[in-house]
Design an enzyme around this catalytic site. Structure first.
Site, PDB file in Angstrom:
ATOM      1  N   LYS A  88      61.409  74.402  36.203  1.00 15.96           N
ATOM      2  CA  LYS A  88      60.097  73.979  35.715  1.00 15.96           C
ATOM      3  C   LYS A  88      60.166  73.903  34.201  1.00 15.96           C
ATOM      4  CE  LYS A  88      55.781  72.935  36.122  1.00 15.96           C
ATOM      5  NZ  LYS A  88      56.101  71.705  35.358  1.00 15.96           N
ATOM      6  N   GLN A 109      62.721  78.457  28.259  1.00 14.67           N
ATOM      7  CA  GLN A 109      61.812  78.288  29.398  1.00 14.67           C
ATOM      8  C   GLN A 109      62.086  79.317  30.503  1.00 14.67           C
ATOM      9  OE1 GLN A 109      59.918  75.123  28.855  1.00 14.67           O
ATOM     10  NE2 GLN A 109      58.401  76.117  30.134  1.00 14.67           N
ATOM     11  N   LYS A 124      64.407  71.771  31.412  1.00 15.31           N
ATOM     12  CA  LYS A 124      63.821  70.911  30.376  1.00 15.31           C
ATOM     13  C   LYS A 124      64.544  69.582  30.405  1.00 15.31           C
ATOM     14  CE  LYS A 124      60.716  71.187  27.026  1.00 15.31           C
ATOM     15  NZ  LYS A 124      59.541  72.072  26.899  1.00 15.31           N
ATOM     16  N   ASP A 164      55.798  67.289  27.103  1.00 14.41           N
ATOM     17  CA  ASP A 164      56.188  68.013  25.891  1.00 14.41           C
ATOM     18  C   ASP A 164      55.989  67.002  24.750  1.00 14.41           C
ATOM     19  OD1 ASP A 164      57.615  70.715  25.048  1.00 14.41           O
ATOM     20  OD2 ASP A 164      58.628  69.170  23.893  1.00 14.41           O
ATOM     21  N   ASN A 238      48.914  67.568  21.348  1.00 11.25           N
ATOM     22  CA  ASN A 238      48.251  68.303  22.424  1.00 11.25           C
ATOM     23  C   ASN A 238      48.005  69.773  22.081  1.00 11.25           C
ATOM     24  OD1 ASN A 238      48.974  70.154  25.009  1.00 11.25           O
ATOM     25  ND2 ASN A 238      47.594  68.491  25.547  1.00 11.25           N
ATOM     26  N   SER A 383      50.546  74.788  34.553  1.00 14.58           N
ATOM     27  CA  SER A 383      51.331  73.888  35.404  1.00 14.58           C
ATOM     28  C   SER A 383      51.634  74.576  36.736  1.00 14.58           C
ATOM     29  CB  SER A 383      52.659  73.524  34.723  1.00 14.58           C
ATOM     30  OG  SER A 383      52.481  72.514  33.764  1.00 14.58           O
TER      31      SER A 383
HETATM   32  P1  NDP Z   1      52.703  66.156  20.926  1.00 12.28           P
HETATM   33  O1  NDP Z   1      53.677  65.049  21.030  1.00 12.28           O
HETATM   34  O2  NDP Z   1      51.384  66.036  21.577  1.00 12.28           O
HETATM   35  O3  NDP Z   1      52.436  66.502  19.403  1.00 12.28           O
HETATM   36  C1  NDP Z   1      53.495  66.857  18.565  1.00 12.28           C
HETATM   37  C2  NDP Z   1      52.979  67.003  17.154  1.00 12.28           C
HETATM   38  O4  NDP Z   1      53.994  67.554  16.334  1.00 12.28           O
HETATM   39  C3  NDP Z   1      52.605  65.655  16.545  1.00 12.28           C
HETATM   40  O5  NDP Z   1      51.603  65.862  15.591  1.00 12.28           O
HETATM   41  C4  NDP Z   1      53.922  65.254  15.885  1.00 12.28           C
HETATM   42  O6  NDP Z   1      53.764  64.333  14.808  1.00 12.28           O
HETATM   43  C5  NDP Z   1      54.436  66.574  15.375  1.00 12.28           C
HETATM   44  N1  NDP Z   1      55.896  66.549  15.331  1.00 12.28           N
HETATM   45  C6  NDP Z   1      56.726  66.297  16.359  1.00 12.28           C
HETATM   46  N2  NDP Z   1      57.998  66.323  15.965  1.00 12.28           N
HETATM   47  C7  NDP Z   1      57.963  66.590  14.659  1.00 12.28           C
HETATM   48  C8  NDP Z   1      58.958  66.750  13.682  1.00 12.28           C
HETATM   49  N3  NDP Z   1      60.261  66.632  13.991  1.00 12.28           N
HETATM   50  N4  NDP Z   1      58.560  67.037  12.416  1.00 12.28           N
HETATM   51  C9  NDP Z   1      57.249  67.148  12.105  1.00 12.28           C
HETATM   52  N5  NDP Z   1      56.241  67.012  13.001  1.00 12.28           N
HETATM   53  C10 NDP Z   1      56.611  66.740  14.253  1.00 12.28           C
HETATM   54  O7  NDP Z   1      53.480  67.449  21.456  1.00 12.28           O
HETATM   55  P2  NDP Z   1      52.884  68.857  21.918  1.00 12.28           P
HETATM   56  O8  NDP Z   1      51.665  69.184  21.156  1.00 12.28           O
HETATM   57  O9  NDP Z   1      52.849  68.849  23.387  1.00 12.28           O
HETATM   58  O10 NDP Z   1      54.069  69.843  21.497  1.00 12.28           O
HETATM   59  C11 NDP Z   1      54.107  70.510  20.234  1.00 12.28           C
HETATM   60  C12 NDP Z   1      55.011  71.726  20.343  1.00 12.28           C
HETATM   61  O11 NDP Z   1      54.504  72.606  21.352  1.00 12.28           O
HETATM   62  C13 NDP Z   1      56.454  71.441  20.752  1.00 12.28           C
HETATM   63  O12 NDP Z   1      57.297  72.380  20.116  1.00 12.28           O
HETATM   64  C14 NDP Z   1      56.450  71.692  22.255  1.00 12.28           C
HETATM   65  O13 NDP Z   1      57.741  72.010  22.731  1.00 12.28           O
HETATM   66  C15 NDP Z   1      55.516  72.882  22.306  1.00 12.28           C
HETATM   67  N6  NDP Z   1      54.907  73.163  23.599  1.00 12.28           N
HETATM   68  C16 NDP Z   1      54.179  72.194  24.258  1.00 12.28           C
HETATM   69  C17 NDP Z   1      53.592  72.491  25.458  1.00 12.28           C
HETATM   70  C18 NDP Z   1      52.720  71.513  26.181  1.00 12.28           C
HETATM   71  O14 NDP Z   1      52.145  71.893  27.207  1.00 12.28           O
HETATM   72  N7  NDP Z   1      52.562  70.291  25.713  1.00 12.28           N
HETATM   73  C19 NDP Z   1      53.763  73.801  26.096  1.00 12.28           C
HETATM   74  C20 NDP Z   1      54.474  74.759  25.290  1.00 12.28           C
HETATM   75  C21 NDP Z   1      55.030  74.415  24.099  1.00 12.28           C
HETATM   76  P3  NDP Z   1      54.124  62.789  15.050  1.00 12.28           P
HETATM   77  O15 NDP Z   1      53.000  62.260  15.860  1.00 12.28           O
HETATM   78  O16 NDP Z   1      54.220  62.215  13.685  1.00 12.28           O
HETATM   79  O17 NDP Z   1      55.434  62.782  15.778  1.00 12.28           O
HETATM   80  O1  2IT Z   2      57.448  74.104  26.556  1.00 14.07           O
HETATM   81  C1  2IT Z   2      56.701  74.137  27.561  1.00 14.07           C
HETATM   82  O2  2IT Z   2      56.433  75.207  28.127  1.00 14.07           O
HETATM   83  C2  2IT Z   2      56.127  72.884  28.048  1.00 14.07           C
HETATM   84  N1  2IT Z   2      56.370  71.842  27.454  1.00 14.07           N
HETATM   85  C3  2IT Z   2      55.280  72.884  29.285  1.00 14.07           C
HETATM   86  C4  2IT Z   2      56.137  72.866  30.515  1.00 14.07           C
HETATM   87  C5  2IT Z   2      55.409  72.689  31.825  1.00 14.07           C
HETATM   88  O3  2IT Z   2      56.125  72.593  32.833  1.00 14.07           O
HETATM   89  O4  2IT Z   2      54.179  72.636  31.867  1.00 14.07           O
END
Ligand code: NDP
Ligand code: 2IT
Length: 451
Positions: A88, A109, A124, A164, A238, A383
């Protein structure tokens, strides 16, 4: 083999995988007290087995862009560990995606999923495809071709991907459609689906909400609260969006947001109305955070500069900091800036956003620190709740899912604290998270034999 030999072997075998090495080293360094106390983990070579993925699938993804030109990307799924449940974990679409990045994320993870208390293994995947600037139809064609291969390796009881970076509701929809068509069956093979076709209420909000529930527990534990706390938040996707929403609900004041081009700092506070602007800008218009400062002139936009040795978003006065963008976005200089600016709590929303040197600065200065594998676990936990609803064919209300999410985050918080205390690291959430996650998976691996 000693632990340091196992680590040495990894470093020499998995060359050019710095992110994976970083994630593994942190766990190696913090689980030593467990290995010293319980000989069985060394005897069964648990660490050596955990750092070797059960399976890595790497594949070509070809698709045609709107000009009719053929494009070639690389897709992956890292199936790291399935000792406690089906693999997952999310899918990341970003040009920086490499096998090393996905192995670090899949490794994290394993422990994160174990901490949720739900039966989920670690995995992943993703691609170096860049959705930015692509039309909906280009994204759809990419997703369909990506799923044409991935579908051979996943299943609702085998491996259940989710979103992600770069993968949100739109991408999950296109991939789910492609899977359903190719398999001729409707199962919950992906999570983060839309409500009405198998998705769970609160899953979109869950990572950001969970992060702030976790931080609220940390604050309550020292007799404090979010009321009036200024919070630096990075990212505007997100996780960042729903973290800001929950900070506001709990009486805190978000003062920053960013994307990969730069950041805005709004000393007057990002209100609910301003947050709605960010959500529309990012989720519908797919614009840049710079536009926030055009709309709200009281905010200051700072563009990232080439070769900068620190990240200016972390150099503003605040009480709390929530990195919600990407890995290694806080280095030692940034950590020193946070401390100098009065930050008392750092809660990781992103995965591994702080370098090891930054964590040392943070912890040495008595800042409350929660590692991503604990504090961002609300997303994958929800999830897991989506999977339960899919298996049983029912939908829970928002209130019910949110209640379960809050309970899970409190349990993870308490588990981290108790475990850290038991192993002589009082108050160290990182040590507690790594040890508690490790023991759960390690015991399952031992019980299931040498496989
Ligand atoms: P999104 O794609 O929704 O948003 C990512 C954000 O981070 C955007 O604002 C993006 O800017 C910025 N970003 C991405 N890459 C870079 C970079 N290399 N340098 C600077 N800014 C960057 O992703 P999420 O919000 O889902 O994910 C954000 C973080 O949270 C990640 O580390 C992810 O692994 C982690 N995460 C996410 C989960 C989920 O459920 N979605 C769960 C647990 C952890 P831009 O638009 O310019 O790329
Ligand atoms: O980093 C994370 O935990 C996620 N991107 C969410 C993974 C999931 O299966 O919901």
């Amino acid at each position: 083999m000693s632990d340091s030999n196992a680590l040495g072997q990894l470093l020499s075998r998995d060359v050019a995988e710095p992110e994976f090495h970083q994630a593994v080293e942190e766990v190696f360094n913090t689980v030593q007290p467990v290995l010293d106390k319980h000989e069985k983990y060394r005897k069964h070579k648990i660490l050596e087995r955990m750092i070797e993925a059960e399976r890595i699938i790497s594949f070509r993804v070809t698709w045609t862009d709107d000009n009719g030109d053929v494009q070639v990307n690389r897709g992956y799924r890292v199936q790291m560990n399935s000792a406690i449940g089906p693999y997952k974990g999310g899918l990341r679409f970003h040009p920086s995606v490499t096998q090393s990045v996905l192995k670090f994320l899949a490794f994290e993870q394993i422990f994160k999923n174990a901490l949720t208390g739900l039966p989920m293994g670690g995995g992943k995947g993703g691609s170096d495809f860049n959705p930015k600037g692509r039309s909906d139809m280009e994204v759809m064609r990419f997703c369909q071709n990506f799923m044409a291969e991935l579908s051979k390796h996943i299943g609702h009881r085998i491996d259940v991907p989710a979103g992600d970076i770069g993968v949100g509701g739109r991408e999950i929809g296109y991939m789910f459609g492609a899977y359903r068509k190719s398999q001729k069956e409707f199962t919950g093979v992906l999570t983060g689906k839309g409500y009405g076709w198998g998705g769970s209420l609160i899953r979109p909000e869950a990572t950001g909400y969970g992060l702030i529930y976790f931080a609220d527990n940390m604050l309550k534990n020292i007799g404090d609260s979010f009321e009036g706390k200024k919070c630096l938040v990075s990212g505007s996707g997100n996780v960042a969006q729903f973290a800001m929403q929950k900070i506001l609900e709990l009486g805190g004041i978000p003062v920053s947001a960013s994307d990969s081009s730069g950041h805005i700092y709004d000393e007057s506070g990002i209100t609910a109305e301003k947050l709605a602007f960010i959500m529309e800008l990012k989720n519908v218009k797919r614009g840049r955070i710079k536009e926030y400062a055009d709309q709200y002139p009281e905010a200051v936009y700072t563009e990232n500069a080439d070769g900068q040795d620190s990240n200016p978003i972390w150099d503003h006065p605040a009480d709390c900091a929530f990195p919600c963008a990407t890995q290694n976005e806080i280095n030692a200089t940034d950590a020193s800036n946070l401390v100098r600016n009065g930050v008392k709590l750092l809660g990781e929303g992103a995965n591994m956003p702080a370098t090891p040197e930054a964590i040392d600065v943070i912890v040495d200065n008595g800042v409350l620190y929660s590692p991503g594998k604990a504090s961002n676990a609300g997303g994958v936990a929800t999830s897991g709740l989506e999977m339960v609803q899919n298996y049983s064919g029912i939908n829970w209300s928002s209130a019910e899912v949110d209640q379960r999410l809050q309970e899970i985050m409190k349990n993870i918080h308490d588990t981290c604290l108790h475990t850290a205390e038991e192993y002589g690291h009082r108050g160290n959430y990182m040590v507690g998270a790594n040890i508690a996650g490790f023991i759960k998976v390690a015991d399952a691996m031992i019980a299931q034999g040498v496989i």
